[in-house]
Write an enzyme that holds these catalytic residues in place. Sequence first.
Site, PDB file in Angstrom:
ATOM      1  N   LYS A  10      39.148  28.732  47.689  1.00 40.60           N
ATOM      2  CA  LYS A  10      39.261  28.591  49.150  1.00 40.60           C
ATOM      3  C   LYS A  10      39.894  29.840  49.769  1.00 40.60           C
ATOM      4  CE  LYS A  10      37.355  25.684  48.112  1.00 40.60           C
ATOM      5  NZ  LYS A  10      36.977  24.953  46.897  1.00 40.60           N
ATOM      6  N   VAL A  53      28.330  22.485  43.639  1.00 41.47           N
ATOM      7  CA  VAL A  53      29.403  22.829  44.566  1.00 41.47           C
ATOM      8  C   VAL A  53      29.980  24.216  44.257  1.00 41.47           C
ATOM      9  CG1 VAL A  53      31.666  22.140  45.419  1.00 41.47           C
ATOM     10  CG2 VAL A  53      29.993  20.394  44.816  1.00 41.47           C
ATOM     11  N   ALA A  73      27.450  28.688  36.645  1.00 40.06           N
ATOM     12  CA  ALA A  73      28.175  27.568  37.306  1.00 40.06           C
ATOM     13  C   ALA A  73      27.368  26.286  37.103  1.00 40.06           C
ATOM     14  CB  ALA A  73      28.367  27.873  38.784  1.00 40.06           C
ATOM     15  N   ASP A 108      40.132  14.966  35.425  1.00 38.60           N
ATOM     16  CA  ASP A 108      38.810  15.401  34.962  1.00 38.60           C
ATOM     17  C   ASP A 108      38.493  14.930  33.546  1.00 38.60           C
ATOM     18  OD1 ASP A 108      38.583  16.747  37.334  1.00 38.60           O
ATOM     19  OD2 ASP A 108      38.279  18.735  36.456  1.00 38.60           O
ATOM     20  N   HIS A 113      40.139  15.148  73.814  1.00 38.01           N
ATOM     21  CA  HIS A 113      39.079  16.003  74.323  1.00 38.01           C
ATOM     22  C   HIS A 113      39.678  17.334  74.749  1.00 38.01           C
ATOM     23  CE1 HIS A 113      35.493  17.310  76.445  1.00 38.01           C
ATOM     24  NE2 HIS A 113      36.294  17.695  77.437  1.00 38.01           N
TER      25      HIS A 113
HETATM   26  P1  FAD Z   1      43.162  20.519  35.264  1.00 39.44           P
HETATM   27  O1  FAD Z   1      43.417  20.986  36.633  1.00 39.44           O
HETATM   28  O2  FAD Z   1      42.063  21.154  34.490  1.00 39.44           O
HETATM   29  O3  FAD Z   1      44.554  20.631  34.494  1.00 39.44           O
HETATM   30  C1  FAD Z   1      44.693  20.323  33.162  1.00 39.44           C
HETATM   31  C2  FAD Z   1      45.897  21.052  32.628  1.00 39.44           C
HETATM   32  O4  FAD Z   1      46.151  20.615  31.320  1.00 39.44           O
HETATM   33  C3  FAD Z   1      45.704  22.554  32.562  1.00 39.44           C
HETATM   34  O5  FAD Z   1      46.802  23.191  33.160  1.00 39.44           O
HETATM   35  C4  FAD Z   1      45.625  22.837  31.069  1.00 39.44           C
HETATM   36  O6  FAD Z   1      46.150  24.108  30.709  1.00 39.44           O
HETATM   37  C5  FAD Z   1      46.468  21.722  30.502  1.00 39.44           C
HETATM   38  N1  FAD Z   1      46.153  21.335  29.128  1.00 39.44           N
HETATM   39  C6  FAD Z   1      44.924  21.028  28.619  1.00 39.44           C
HETATM   40  N2  FAD Z   1      45.016  20.655  27.334  1.00 39.44           N
HETATM   41  C7  FAD Z   1      46.341  20.721  27.031  1.00 39.44           C
HETATM   42  C8  FAD Z   1      47.077  20.427  25.850  1.00 39.44           C
HETATM   43  N3  FAD Z   1      46.470  19.958  24.758  1.00 39.44           N
HETATM   44  N4  FAD Z   1      48.408  20.628  25.882  1.00 39.44           N
HETATM   45  C9  FAD Z   1      49.033  21.091  27.009  1.00 39.44           C
HETATM   46  N5  FAD Z   1      48.386  21.348  28.136  1.00 39.44           N
HETATM   47  C10 FAD Z   1      47.056  21.158  28.158  1.00 39.44           C
HETATM   48  N6  FAD Z   1      38.356  20.042  43.306  1.00 39.44           N
HETATM   49  C11 FAD Z   1      38.577  19.612  44.556  1.00 39.44           C
HETATM   50  O7  FAD Z   1      38.963  18.445  44.720  1.00 39.44           O
HETATM   51  N7  FAD Z   1      38.415  20.425  45.639  1.00 39.44           N
HETATM   52  C12 FAD Z   1      37.987  21.698  45.509  1.00 39.44           C
HETATM   53  O8  FAD Z   1      37.840  22.409  46.497  1.00 39.44           O
HETATM   54  C13 FAD Z   1      37.730  22.195  44.216  1.00 39.44           C
HETATM   55  N8  FAD Z   1      37.336  23.466  44.028  1.00 39.44           N
HETATM   56  C14 FAD Z   1      37.152  23.930  42.765  1.00 39.44           C
HETATM   57  C15 FAD Z   1      36.736  25.254  42.595  1.00 39.44           C
HETATM   58  C16 FAD Z   1      36.546  25.762  41.337  1.00 39.44           C
HETATM   59  C17 FAD Z   1      36.116  27.210  41.176  1.00 39.44           C
HETATM   60  C18 FAD Z   1      36.790  24.944  40.200  1.00 39.44           C
HETATM   61  C19 FAD Z   1      36.621  25.501  38.806  1.00 39.44           C
HETATM   62  C20 FAD Z   1      37.193  23.630  40.338  1.00 39.44           C
HETATM   63  C21 FAD Z   1      37.361  23.109  41.629  1.00 39.44           C
HETATM   64  N9  FAD Z   1      37.753  21.785  41.843  1.00 39.44           N
HETATM   65  C22 FAD Z   1      37.937  21.315  43.110  1.00 39.44           C
HETATM   66  C23 FAD Z   1      37.967  20.848  40.709  1.00 39.44           C
HETATM   67  C24 FAD Z   1      39.453  20.696  40.421  1.00 39.44           C
HETATM   68  O9  FAD Z   1      40.006  21.946  40.133  1.00 39.44           O
HETATM   69  C25 FAD Z   1      39.632  19.741  39.258  1.00 39.44           C
HETATM   70  O10 FAD Z   1      38.994  18.510  39.546  1.00 39.44           O
HETATM   71  C26 FAD Z   1      41.113  19.467  38.996  1.00 39.44           C
HETATM   72  O11 FAD Z   1      41.814  20.653  38.722  1.00 39.44           O
HETATM   73  C27 FAD Z   1      41.275  18.491  37.829  1.00 39.44           C
HETATM   74  O12 FAD Z   1      42.626  18.220  37.636  1.00 39.44           O
HETATM   75  P2  FAD Z   1      43.195  17.762  36.214  1.00 39.44           P
HETATM   76  O13 FAD Z   1      44.649  17.632  36.391  1.00 39.44           O
HETATM   77  O14 FAD Z   1      42.420  16.599  35.720  1.00 39.44           O
HETATM   78  O15 FAD Z   1      42.843  18.951  35.227  1.00 39.44           O
HETATM   79  P1  AMP Z   2      27.504  20.894  39.174  1.00 47.28           P
HETATM   80  O1  AMP Z   2      27.423  20.022  37.955  1.00 47.28           O
HETATM   81  O2  AMP Z   2      27.508  20.174  40.488  1.00 47.28           O
HETATM   82  O3  AMP Z   2      28.570  21.932  39.084  1.00 47.28           O
HETATM   83  O4  AMP Z   2      26.130  21.713  39.220  1.00 47.28           O
HETATM   84  C1  AMP Z   2      25.647  22.460  38.138  1.00 47.28           C
HETATM   85  C2  AMP Z   2      24.160  22.720  38.388  1.00 47.28           C
HETATM   86  O5  AMP Z   2      23.651  23.622  37.404  1.00 47.28           O
HETATM   87  C3  AMP Z   2      23.299  21.456  38.297  1.00 47.28           C
HETATM   88  O6  AMP Z   2      22.645  21.272  39.528  1.00 47.28           O
HETATM   89  C4  AMP Z   2      22.329  21.755  37.156  1.00 47.28           C
HETATM   90  O7  AMP Z   2      21.034  21.250  37.401  1.00 47.28           O
HETATM   91  C5  AMP Z   2      22.302  23.283  37.120  1.00 47.28           C
HETATM   92  N1  AMP Z   2      21.887  23.829  35.810  1.00 47.28           N
HETATM   93  C6  AMP Z   2      22.326  23.445  34.588  1.00 47.28           C
HETATM   94  N2  AMP Z   2      21.717  24.170  33.591  1.00 47.28           N
HETATM   95  C7  AMP Z   2      20.866  25.055  34.220  1.00 47.28           C
HETATM   96  C8  AMP Z   2      19.948  26.081  33.766  1.00 47.28           C
HETATM   97  N3  AMP Z   2      19.778  26.369  32.453  1.00 47.28           N
HETATM   98  N4  AMP Z   2      19.242  26.782  34.700  1.00 47.28           N
HETATM   99  C9  AMP Z   2      19.416  26.524  36.019  1.00 47.28           C
HETATM  100  N5  AMP Z   2      20.247  25.563  36.502  1.00 47.28           N
HETATM  101  C10 AMP Z   2      20.975  24.827  35.630  1.00 47.28           C
END
Ligand code: FAD
Ligand code: AMP
Length: 481
Positions: A58, A191, A279, A322, A454
């Site tokens: 962002k 996304v 991605a 996640d 408004h």
């Molecule tokens: P994570 O954020 O992945 O955190 C997990 C943590 O656990 C990490 O710090 C990792 O180092 C640690 N860890 C893992 N295994 C171990 C272990 N065995 N021991 C100790 N530590 C460990 N989501 C949104 O809602 N809005 C957005 O705008 C958005 N933008 C995004 C943009 C990008 C480029 C990406 C990559 C993701 C984006 N997301 C967004 C998704 C969002 O980042 C994730 O959904 C979120 O971070 C998940 O949170 P989490 O706590 O489950 O896992």
């Molecule tokens: P998301 O899961 O929303 O991050 O989106 C990932 C996107 O990548 C999905 O829409 C998939 O269809 C696309 N994708 C995955 N593998 C391939 C590939 N080999 N070539 C082109 N697009 C792909």
Amino acid sequence: MSNKYDVVVIGAGPAGYVAAIRCAQLGFKTACVEKWRDDKGNAVYGGTCLNVGCIPSKALLDSSHKYVEARKDFATHGISTGDVTIDVPAMIARKAKIVGQLTQGVKSLFSANKVEGIAGFGKLLPGKRVQVTKQDGSTEEISADNIILAAGSVPINIPPTPIDNETIVDSTGALEFSSVPKRLGVIGAGVIGLELGSVWSRLGAEVTVLEAMEAFLPAVDTQIAKEAQKILTKQGLNIKLGAKVTGSKINKGKTKSVTVSYTDANGPQEATFDKLIVAVGRRPLTENLLDPAAGVELDKRGFVIVNDSCATAVPGVYAAGDIVRGPMLAHKGMEEGVMVAERIAGKKTQVNYSLVPFVIYTHPEIAWVGKTEQQLQQEGREYNVGTFPFSINGRAMAANDTEGMVKILADAKTDRVLGCHIIGPSAADLVQQMVIAMEFSASAEDVGLTMFSHPALSEAIHEAALAANGHAVHMVNKRKR
Ligand code: FAD
Ligand code: AMP
């Protein structure tokens, strides 16, 4: 050495750090194990979201949007500027500063709430014990009455395009380019692909997005997805649908490039890029996280199996964020973190999974909650539709930001709002108004009877809700009442 806690959390991303803080607030002796380190070997909290996800993406989206405004929009307001240039390293440094402030903020919250942060890699052992492997390879064992697994996710790599972190990068690498690539390829029109593709396209890259599926943003309401495709294409993204990437070759010249092979409706194709962002989605991170004897099971796609309240089959072991089923979104993980903490405290807190808001931070933003029109049709439900375009919203016109619309879907019999879909300025914040309304089971009439300031972008929500019942005031109604 053995240390005993009430709760041990593995992972300090949004799911883990929020769970840890809430557990501590509820009076539990809480530790949070995190493997992420800075250059000096200190633990860094905040996970993907703060370090390489939501926040840095962002920050770059906002910087690149300002660049576009300065170049293309200021003149409309009568503001003239000289040559507008972009200093990419300065933009990346600003992003890094924000990340640093926020990750430091989590550290401060841990100490204020008395969460013990433990630097190291956590592995769940049987008997609710956790082995922590330190940076120097030494191990320590801790145990707790309750364990919360919140190890998050990592980018998916695909064999045709191995990441070399130079020419072929994942989402993390795409946040660190030192200059604007001339030709940028993005695999995946999801996304993350659209957000990162937009950043570099705004800064001048020729961006081609290769997407295997024929449909653009299939999870989004079709009317909104069509509008998004039109707008993003106009902005310069070359979105190729039905283009499945099958291979790649690095060309080693004076400057490296990559030739990507893909197949589309016309057969095999090739395209050459200076940088390629892969991605194609993310996968749960469970390598070495679970001793098989600990009894926690994974599903076929590698997610930790949990019930609706994030409990695994092992009593006292939970998982959130996640690493478990559901959309990979920071806010979904945070709410799960709170739910788990409160359930450990004996409360009956429950996440409402039917009202998770989704946002794509392109410009205009795309945001939605609840059912799409296509889902309602599949379910055979009768519904009313109200839409209102930003092109006739006074505040949007004042801001010269008039692309997009609000669309509200309401049950034909009860008038209860079933979905809200927005493409437009500040859609992320606008949709939240409908998340709250829907959480309280509002009807379209309830929203229509609510007073909106408004002039405000929110008035488009008000008018769309009125339009669902055929009595929008500031446009001619399609549906008569
Ligand atoms: P994570 O954020 O992945 O955190 C997990 C943590 O656990 C990490 O710090 C990792 O180092 C640690 N860890 C893992 N295994 C171990 C272990 N065995 N021991 C100790 N530590 C460990 N989501 C949104 O809602 N809005 C957005 O705008 C958005 N933008 C995004 C943009 C990008 C480029 C990406 C990559 C993701 C984006 N997301 C967004 C998704 C969002 O980042 C994730 O959904 C979120 O971070 C998940 O949170 P989490 O706590 O489950 O896992
Ligand atoms: P998301 O899961 O929303 O991050 O989106 C990932 C996107 O990548 C999905 O829409 C998939 O269809 C696309 N994708 C995955 N593998 C391939 C590939 N080999 N070539 C082109 N697009 C792909």
